[in-house]
Design a protein around this motif. Structure first.
Motif, PDB file in Angstrom:
ATOM      1  N   GLU A  38       0.816  -1.211   0.000  1.00 26.66           N
ATOM      2  CA  GLU A  38       0.000   0.000   0.000  1.00 26.66           C
ATOM      3  C   GLU A  38       0.857   1.272   0.000  1.00 26.66           C
ATOM      4  O   GLU A  38       0.461   2.292  -0.554  1.00 26.66           O
ATOM      5  CB  GLU A  38      -0.906   0.009   1.240  1.00 26.66           C
ATOM      6  CG  GLU A  38      -1.808  -1.210   1.363  1.00 26.66           C
ATOM      7  CD  GLU A  38      -2.879  -1.241   0.294  1.00 26.66           C
ATOM      8  OE1 GLU A  38      -3.296  -0.165  -0.177  1.00 26.66           O
ATOM      9  OE2 GLU A  38      -3.296  -2.362  -0.087  1.00 26.66           O
ATOM     10  N   LEU A  39       2.009   1.225   0.636  1.00 23.85           N
ATOM     11  CA  LEU A  39       2.951   2.354   0.678  1.00 23.85           C
ATOM     12  C   LEU A  39       4.343   1.816   0.400  1.00 23.85           C
ATOM     13  O   LEU A  39       4.633   0.640   0.636  1.00 23.85           O
ATOM     14  CB  LEU A  39       2.945   3.032   2.051  1.00 23.85           C
ATOM     15  CG  LEU A  39       1.680   3.726   2.523  1.00 23.85           C
ATOM     16  CD1 LEU A  39       1.847   4.194   3.963  1.00 23.85           C
ATOM     17  CD2 LEU A  39       1.343   4.910   1.623  1.00 23.85           C
ATOM     18  N   SER A  40       5.234   2.679  -0.078  1.00 25.92           N
ATOM     19  CA  SER A  40       6.620   2.246  -0.257  1.00 25.92           C
ATOM     20  C   SER A  40       7.242   1.988   1.116  1.00 25.92           C
ATOM     21  O   SER A  40       6.794   2.536   2.136  1.00 25.92           O
ATOM     22  CB  SER A  40       7.430   3.327  -0.982  1.00 25.92           C
ATOM     23  OG  SER A  40       7.711   4.419  -0.113  1.00 25.92           O
ATOM     24  N   PRO A  41       8.272   1.146   1.182  1.00 28.14           N
ATOM     25  CA  PRO A  41       8.928   0.911   2.475  1.00 28.14           C
ATOM     26  C   PRO A  41       9.388   2.198   3.147  1.00 28.14           C
ATOM     27  O   PRO A  41       9.270   2.339   4.364  1.00 28.14           O
ATOM     28  CB  PRO A  41      10.113   0.011   2.107  1.00 28.14           C
ATOM     29  CG  PRO A  41       9.670  -0.704   0.876  1.00 28.14           C
ATOM     30  CD  PRO A  41       8.839   0.301   0.124  1.00 28.14           C
TER      31      PRO A  41
ATOM     32  N   PRO B 155       7.011  -2.813   6.490  1.00 23.33           N
ATOM     33  CA  PRO B 155       6.386  -1.489   6.459  1.00 23.33           C
ATOM     34  C   PRO B 155       5.787  -1.188   5.092  1.00 23.33           C
ATOM     35  O   PRO B 155       6.431  -1.386   4.060  1.00 23.33           O
ATOM     36  CB  PRO B 155       7.557  -0.549   6.765  1.00 23.33           C
ATOM     37  CG  PRO B 155       8.490  -1.373   7.582  1.00 23.33           C
ATOM     38  CD  PRO B 155       8.395  -2.747   6.999  1.00 23.33           C
ATOM     39  N   GLY B 156       4.531  -0.763   5.099  1.00 26.11           N
ATOM     40  CA  GLY B 156       3.843  -0.421   3.862  1.00 26.11           C
ATOM     41  C   GLY B 156       2.925  -1.494   3.347  1.00 26.11           C
ATOM     42  O   GLY B 156       2.205  -1.279   2.367  1.00 26.11           O
ATOM     43  N   GLU B 157       2.905  -2.681   4.009  1.00 26.33           N
ATOM     44  CA  GLU B 157       2.092  -3.787   3.519  1.00 26.33           C
ATOM     45  C   GLU B 157       0.811  -3.939   4.328  1.00 26.33           C
ATOM     46  O   GLU B 157       0.773  -3.645   5.529  1.00 26.33           O
ATOM     47  CB  GLU B 157       2.899  -5.082   3.548  1.00 26.33           C
ATOM     48  CG  GLU B 157       4.078  -5.040   2.590  1.00 26.33           C
ATOM     49  CD  GLU B 157       4.935  -6.277   2.643  1.00 26.33           C
ATOM     50  OE1 GLU B 157       5.908  -6.343   1.861  1.00 26.33           O
ATOM     51  OE2 GLU B 157       4.662  -7.187   3.455  1.00 26.33           O
ATOM     52  N   LEU B 158      -0.229  -4.419   3.659  1.00 28.42           N
ATOM     53  CA  LEU B 158      -1.538  -4.580   4.281  1.00 28.42           C
ATOM     54  C   LEU B 158      -1.495  -5.710   5.302  1.00 28.42           C
ATOM     55  O   LEU B 158      -1.014  -6.807   5.018  1.00 28.42           O
ATOM     56  CB  LEU B 158      -2.588  -4.879   3.218  1.00 28.42           C
ATOM     57  CG  LEU B 158      -4.039  -4.938   3.707  1.00 28.42           C
ATOM     58  CD1 LEU B 158      -4.524  -3.554   4.098  1.00 28.42           C
ATOM     59  CD2 LEU B 158      -4.928  -5.520   2.599  1.00 28.42           C
ATOM     60  N   VAL B 159      -2.016  -5.434   6.475  1.00 30.05           N
ATOM     61  CA  VAL B 159      -2.142  -6.455   7.517  1.00 30.05           C
ATOM     62  C   VAL B 159      -3.448  -7.210   7.272  1.00 30.05           C
ATOM     63  O   VAL B 159      -4.504  -6.605   7.163  1.00 30.05           O
ATOM     64  CB  VAL B 159      -2.168  -5.814   8.924  1.00 30.05           C
ATOM     65  CG1 VAL B 159      -2.258  -6.898   9.993  1.00 30.05           C
ATOM     66  CG2 VAL B 159      -0.949  -4.929   9.134  1.00 30.05           C
ATOM     67  N   THR B 160      -3.361  -8.531   7.194  1.00 29.95           N
ATOM     68  CA  THR B 160      -4.558  -9.343   6.964  1.00 29.95           C
ATOM     69  C   THR B 160      -4.796 -10.261   8.156  1.00 29.95           C
ATOM     70  O   THR B 160      -3.891 -10.542   8.948  1.00 29.95           O
ATOM     71  CB  THR B 160      -4.415 -10.195   5.693  1.00 29.95           C
ATOM     72  OG1 THR B 160      -3.388 -11.181   5.905  1.00 29.95           O
ATOM     73  CG2 THR B 160      -4.060  -9.337   4.489  1.00 29.95           C
ATOM     74  N   HIS B 161      -6.029 -10.758   8.266  1.00 25.40           N
ATOM     75  CA  HIS B 161      -6.355 -11.721   9.323  1.00 25.40           C
ATOM     76  C   HIS B 161      -5.472 -12.964   9.200  1.00 25.40           C
ATOM     77  O   HIS B 161      -5.012 -13.511  10.203  1.00 25.40           O
ATOM     78  CB  HIS B 161      -7.837 -12.122   9.244  1.00 25.40           C
ATOM     79  CG  HIS B 161      -8.781 -11.049   9.677  1.00 25.40           C
ATOM     80  ND1 HIS B 161      -8.910 -10.650  11.004  1.00 25.40           N
ATOM     81  CD2 HIS B 161      -9.646 -10.282   8.960  1.00 25.40           C
ATOM     82  CE1 HIS B 161      -9.812  -9.694  11.083  1.00 25.40           C
ATOM     83  NE2 HIS B 161     -10.283  -9.447   9.869  1.00 25.40           N
ATOM     84  N   GLU B 162      -5.244 -13.408   7.951  1.00 26.43           N
ATOM     85  CA  GLU B 162      -4.461 -14.625   7.734  1.00 26.43           C
ATOM     86  C   GLU B 162      -3.033 -14.451   8.237  1.00 26.43           C
ATOM     87  O   GLU B 162      -2.465 -15.360   8.866  1.00 26.43           O
ATOM     88  CB  GLU B 162      -4.458 -14.989   6.245  1.00 26.43           C
ATOM     89  CG  GLU B 162      -5.801 -15.425   5.697  1.00 26.43           C
ATOM     90  CD  GLU B 162      -6.753 -14.260   5.450  1.00 26.43           C
ATOM     91  OE1 GLU B 162      -7.960 -14.528   5.259  1.00 26.43           O
ATOM     92  OE2 GLU B 162      -6.305 -13.089   5.459  1.00 26.43           O
TER      93      GLU B 162
END
Length: 481
Positions: free
Chosen positions: A404-407, A444-451
Motif C-alpha cells: 500500500e505504501l513504499s517501504p 512497512p507499507g504492507e496490508l495487515v490481513t487476518h491470515e
C-alpha cells in the motif's frame, strides 16, 4: 599435531594482525582497553582478548601499508570481481550498501520475497520501491525452490524502468535458483542482477557445490564469511562488476553505513578464511561433503521415515549439498520439540520449526562433531515421533504481500499501536519476521490481513521466535496512523 600456519603470505590482514599481537606495543590510541584489561578485570579481559583495531593496529591511521586494500584486491581476483569491500557489519551492511548504489528514491526494483530483513531496510534507506516475486514451493516438501526466470521476466515486463533484480541464492533451506537464467533476464533489460549469497561463501570452491553468483552472470554479490567459513561473526564481503554498476556509487553506498573503527580481528579472520579457501577449499569441502553423504545415509537408516534433502531431490546445481536439511513430517515429530532436546544435549542447530530442521555443518566439523549431532538428533526424533502428517510450508514462504505504501514512506510515517485484532485491514508500520529464517512476513507499507496475524500468532504459539516486532508478544501491532 598443530595445523600448519601457512596462510600469512596470502593474507595481509591476518599477517598484520598476528604481527601486532607479537609486537608488544604501548598504544596511545583507541580502543580504550589498550590490550591491557587483564589487570582491570579477568572476565572483561577474556572478552576483549584479541581485539585489535584496523587503524593503529593492522595499519596506521593514514593506511600507509595498504593492508586492507591489498586484501580486498586479492578477494576481488578470487571471485573475478572489479570491486570488493570487506564489511565488519555483516551481510546486513553489505546488502544495504548495494541498495544505496542501485537507483534514486522512487525507482522500482524486482526483488525475491525471500529477501532478508537487511534488504527491506536497505530499500527504505535508498527509497527504492520493491516489486515482489515469490518463490515456487515444492509440493512434496513445502520447501521454497527459488525464483523461476519466467516469473522474474513477467515482473520486469510489468515494471517499465525497473533498475535491478535482487535475489537470495542459496535460500535458507539450501535451494538455488537458476542464477544464470535470472542474470539473462536482468541483462535483457540492461539492469544488474544483485545476489544476496550470505549462506554461500563456499559456493564455487568444489565441483559438487553450485557455482558462485558472479560466475553465473550476476553483477554483484554479498556473502557472509562467518556462516560457511571459519571466520569471525560480522565478517562479510561485497563484490561487484562495474559494467552495469557504478564503482563510485558502490563506494559511496558502502561508506555510508561503514564504521570508521573497523574491528581488526574480524577483518583478519575474513582475510585468513579467504586465503584458506583459495588454497584448500576444494580439499576441505570435498571432505565435508563426503562426511555429510555418510551422515544422510546413517540418519535415514536409523529413522526410516526421516527425510534428509540432498542434491538428488532437485535439478542439477539447484541445491547446496553442504546444507543439512531435515524434513520431519513423515516422522510425526515436532521440530520445535526436537530442537529443545538438541539444545539440552549441547548440540544447537541453526533453525527449527514444526516441519523443518537445519543443521549448519562447515569445514570446521569432523567425524566426532557430526557423530554427536547424529546421536542427539536420532534420539530426539524417536522420542517425539508420532503419526505422519503432510508438510505445510512455513509462513515466510507463503506470503503474497499487498503493498500500500513504499517501504520508505511507511518507515517514516506516523504510527499507532493497535490491539492485534484491530490491526487487520491497516497498513503495517513495522517489520515482523519469524526468526530464523528472518524473512519478513510483514514489512512497512504492507496490508495487515487476518491470515497473516493468525499465522504469526500460531508460529509464536508453536515455539517459533517472532522477531523485530515492537511488541514481541504480538498483542499489539504498529500500523500507519
Amino acid at each position: 599435531m598443530a595445523p600448519p600456519d601457512d596462510l600469512r603470505g596470502d593474507a595481509p590482514l591476518l599477517d598484520a594482525y598476528l604481527t601486532h599481537l607479537d609486537a608488544g606495543r604501548t598504544p596511545f590510541t583507541i580502543p580504550g582497553h589498550k590490550g591491557r584489561a587483564d589487570w582491570l578485570d579477568a572476565g572483561l579481559a577474556r572478552a576483549l582478548a584479541g581485539d585489535v583495531p584496523l587503524f593503529g593496529g593492522l595499519d596506521d591511521v593514514k593506511q600507509t601499508a595498504g593492508t586492507l586494500a591489498d586484501a580486498e584486491a586479492r578477494a576481488a581476483r578470487l571471485w573475478g570481481a572489479e570491486w570488493c569491500r570487506f564489511s565488519t557489519g555483516g551481510a546486513t551492511h553489505a546488502n544495504q550498501a548495494l541498495c544505496l548504489a542501485l537507483g534514486t528514491p522512487g525507482d522500482r526494483v524486482v526483488v525475491a520475497r525471500t529477501a532478508h530483513r537487511s534488504t527491506f531496510v536497505g530499500l527504505a534507506l535508498a527509497g527504492l520501491e520493491p516489486v515482489w516475486v515469490a518463490p515456487r514451493i515444492d509440493p512434496r516438501s513445502g520447501v521454497p525452490l527459488g525464483l523461476e526466470a519466467a516469473d522474474v521476466a513477467g515482473a520486469m515486463a510489468a515494471t517499465p524502468g525497473a533498475r535491478a533484480v535482487l535475489a537470495v541464492e542459496p535460500g535458507y533451506l539450501g535451494t538455488v535458483s537458476d542464477v544464470a537464467a535470472l542474470a539473462g533476464v536482468a541483462h535483457d533489460h540492461d539492469v544488474p542482477l544483485v545476489v544476496d549469497q550470505a549462506w554461500g561463501a563456499h559456493l564455487g570452491f568444489h565441483a559438487r557445490v553450485p557455482r558462485h553468483a558472479l560466475a553465473l552472470g550476476a553483477d554483484a554479490m554479498v556473502t557472509s564469511a562467518h556462516k560457511a567459513w571459519p571466520a569471525y561473526s560480522q565478517g562479510a564481503l561485497a563484490l561487484a562488476r562495474t559494467e552495469r554498476l557504478d564503482a563510485a556509487r558502490l563506494e559511496a553506498g558502502f561508506e555510508a553505513g561503514n564504521t570508521t573503527s573497523p574491528a581488526g580481528a574480524v577483518l583478519a579472520g575474513l582475510d585468513g578464511a579467504r586465503a584458506l579457501f583459495a588454497a584448500r577449499g576444494e580439499e576441505l569441502l570435498g571432505a565435508l561433503l563426503g562426511r555429510l553423504d555418510d551422515l544422510r545415509d546413517r540418519l535415514t537408516a536409523a529413522v526410516p521415515d526421516l527425510r534428509v534433502l540432498g542434491p538428488a531431490d532437485f535439478p542439477a546445481g539447484r541445491f547446496d549439498p553442504a546444507k543439512l536439511v531435515v524434513l520431519l513430517p513423515p516422522t510425526g515429530a515436532d521440530g520445535v520439540l526436537v530442537e529443545r532436546d538438541l539444545v539440552a544435549a549441547g548440540v544447537p542447530v541453526e533453525m527449527a520449526d514444526r516441519d523443518t530442521l537445519v543443521a549448519m555443518a562447515t569445514v570446521a566439523d569432523d567425524d566426532e562433531t557430526l557423530a554427536r549431532l547424529e546421536a542427539a538428533l536420532v534420539a530426539a526424533v524417536r522420542r517425539h515421533a508420532g503419526p505422519p502428517r503432510a508438510p505445510v510450508p512455513a509462513l515466510s514462504w507463503q506470503v503474497r504481500p499487498q503493498v500500500e505504501l513504499s517501504p520508505r514512506e511507511a518507515f517514516f510515517a506516523a504510527w499507532q499501536a493497535l490491539p492485534w485484532r484491530d490491526a487487520a485491514g491497516r497498513v503495517s508500520a513495522e517489520l515482523v519476521a519469524p526468526y530464523p529464517p528472518g524473512v519478513p512476513v510483514l514489512a512497512p507499507g504492507e496490508l495487515v490481513t487476518h491470515e497473516i496475524l493468525e499465522g504469526l500468532r500460531a508460529a509464536r504459539a508453536s515455539g517459533t521466535r517472532v522477531a523485530y516486532a515492537a511488541d514481541p508478544t504480538l498483542e499489539t501491532l504498529r500500523v500507519v496512523r
